[in-house]
Design an enzyme around this catalytic site. Structure first.
Site, short mmCIF file in Angstrom:
data_model
loop_
_atom_site.label_atom_id
_atom_site.label_comp_id
_atom_site.label_asym_id
_atom_site.label_seq_id
_atom_site.Cartn_x
_atom_site.Cartn_y
_atom_site.Cartn_z
N LYS A 73 -29.92 1.05 -24.79
CA LYS A 73 -28.58 0.63 -25.22
C LYS A 73 -27.65 0.57 -24.01
O LYS A 73 -27.72 1.45 -23.12
CB LYS A 73 -28.09 1.62 -26.26
CG LYS A 73 -26.78 1.29 -26.94
CD LYS A 73 -26.51 2.35 -28.01
CE LYS A 73 -25.18 2.16 -28.71
NZ LYS A 73 -24.96 3.22 -29.73
N SER A 154 -23.74 1.21 -34.15
CA SER A 154 -23.48 0.75 -32.80
C SER A 154 -24.75 0.44 -32.03
O SER A 154 -24.74 -0.35 -31.10
CB SER A 154 -22.61 1.75 -32.03
OG SER A 154 -23.32 2.89 -31.65
N SER A 178 -25.22 5.78 -35.98
CA SER A 178 -25.43 4.64 -35.09
C SER A 178 -26.86 4.44 -34.64
O SER A 178 -27.18 3.43 -34.02
CB SER A 178 -24.50 4.74 -33.87
OG SER A 178 -23.18 4.41 -34.25
#
Length: 487
Positions: A73, A154, A178
């Site tokens: 990420k 997210s 997330s």
């Protein structure tokens, strides 16, 4: 996308690739065909130009992760030429030259870092009306199972990328939902470890009380393999002081772990009221019972004070922790505090095109330390000692289970996300306890995950039970269509 030049095969042939391609070149071709063109998932934000070279070196490292290709990420730093942006134009040039300790651990184990995944900008903490998976740097991530539906959470790019077969595994981060929500709606496995099991150093923060990184994979066994590399103490992150003594071989016994006689707490009130989802949950319970589990109905309603105080904690820690992170960056001319980010967004229309920054502004005003400390103590008590701990003890159960989230909702950049109130993941998020989601089927082709939540440091047991369910599951899990829902 930042891809090296190479010949791209037809989309049709790439879609016929095995679910898990083997090497960097295979994944790059697949990314070019379905992430950068065709369905245009927008899951991958940037490609590591050294990936092929790194692959050759990684394959000389002995071990089960040798040569495995992963994405991380884009709020996690990695050495090399790629910026760590958290999806924001304010950090588009933030090339730190640092490997986050978790990335260094992966490399040491033989993992090849293919690149960075898109995310909800600033890990979805900027606005109360945001659209999951949107960032100013990467645009809107799409759900591979339904291109017009949300990828959630997210870690949206990480979830979508693994569902679409763009890497062997990915790393996401979670503050509250997330990792688990994008994993659930993308039909993959997501594991949020105990907070403190994995280092957060050089990871763009929200909350030191709740932040953690974790694996997003296609199986529980793969998640356990990744955890073997990730887990461990980091002197720069005091929360991980116990990690070395608490970590274990998370793969040990996983392939044969059973659930006969294990008592599982069924959180019925957290399953929502959609009849098809409830029927799917009941089928998962039938599968667990057939495998020998003892199911105990749990009567639980969370106190509204828990969520209220969690939000107060996140606001206060966002301002404090973000400022500390920004000041640690090598770039001496960039933003140094949350107020600088707020000012940057106001000066750059692209940042506020779809939604504002009301949460950032609330966080900038959250300066009452006494109120913060009171909120943290209360939210932790309600989620931990009087939440998961009490539910486990009072009902004499090993883990708690519930659907992770409802079906993915339509992407809506105008009005934002439409969460449906299914699941109990906030308990594990606030308490900092382990939470695993495993695919349990679909509602109208939209994936649904089953959550397994346990006590602090009980990560290995959570993974074992999840793997046992994965083997016992009789419902087929959906394959990404790479089309709009209903087409």
């Amino acid at each position: 996308m930042k891809l090296p030049a190479f010949a791209v095969a037809s989309i049709a042939s790439l879609l016929a690739l095995p679910a898990q391609a083997q090497g960097v070149s295979d994944y790059l071709a697949r990314i070019a065909a379905i992430d950068d063109s065709g369905p245009m998932l927008n899951a991958v934000l940037a490609i590591n130009p050294d990936a092929a070279k790194d692959e050759a070196a990684a394959r000389t490292i002995a071990g089960p992760l040798s040569g495995k290709v992963m994405l991380i990420k884009d709020n996690i730093e990695m050495a090399g030429p790629l910026a760590t942006t958290a999806g924001s134009l304010a950090l588009k040039d933030s090339v730190t030259g640092r490997d986050a300790p978790l990335v260094a651990r992966l490399r040491k184990a033989g993992v090849v870092i293919l690149g960075k995944t898109n995310l909800s900008e600033w890990a979805n903490i900027r606005s109360s009306s945001s659209s999951s998976g949107w960032s100013a740097v990467g645009g809107q991530t799409k759900n591979p199972h339904a291109l017009d539906r949300s990828p959630c959470g997210s870690s949206s790019g990480s979830g979508a990328a693994i569902a679409a077969g763009l890497a062997w595994a990915a790393i996401g981060t979670e503050t509250d939902g997330s990792i688990t929500c994008p994993a659930s709606v993308s039909g993959i496995v997501g594991f949020k470890p105990t907070v403190g099991m994995v280092s957060r150093t050089h990871v763009v923060p929200i909350s030191h009380s709740q932040d953690t990184a974790g694996p997003m994979t296609r199986s529980v066994a793969d998640a356990a393999l990744v955890m073997n590399a990730l887990a461990g103490s980091d002197s720069a992150d005091s929360a991980t002081a116990e990690a070395d003594s608490r970590k274990t071989d998370f793969t040990a016994g996983l392939a044969t772990a059973g659930i006969k006689g294990i008592r599982l707490g069924v959180m019925r009130k957290q399953a929502g009221n959609h009849p098809v989802l409830l029927a799917l949950f009941d089928k998962a319970l039938t599968d667990l019972k057939a495998a020998g589990a003892e199911l105990v109905e749990i009567d639980f309603e969370p106190s509204p004070d828990m969520g209220r105080d969690e939000f107060a904690v996140l606001l206060y820690e966002l301002r404090e922790d973000m400022g500390a992170y920004l000041r640690s960056l090598p770039n001496k001319t960039g933003p140094k505090r949350l107020a600088d980010l707020i000012a940057f967004n106001k000066a750059n229309a692209e940042e506020l095109r779809w939604f504002g920054q009301d949460v950032f502004e609330q966080a900038e005003a959250a300066t009452d330390t006494v109120a913060y400390e009171k909120a943290r103590a209360n939210s932790l008590r309600l989620a931990g000692a009087e939440g998961i701990d009490k539910l486990l003890a009072d009902n004499r159960v090993t883990l708690l289970i519930a659907p992770t989230e409802g079906p993915a909702w339509p992407i809506d950049l105008v009005l934002g996300d439409h969460f449906v109130g299914v699941g109990a993941g906030s308990l594990a998020a606030i308490a900092g306890y382990p939470h695993l989601t495993v695919p349990m089927g679909a509602v109208e082709g939209l994936p649904i995950g089953l959550s397994f939540m346990g006590a602090k440091w009980d990560d290995a047991r959570v993974l074992n039970v999840g793997a046992a369910y994965e083997r016992a599951r009789t419902v087929a899990v959906p394959v990404p269509s790479l089309k709009r829902w209903g087409e």
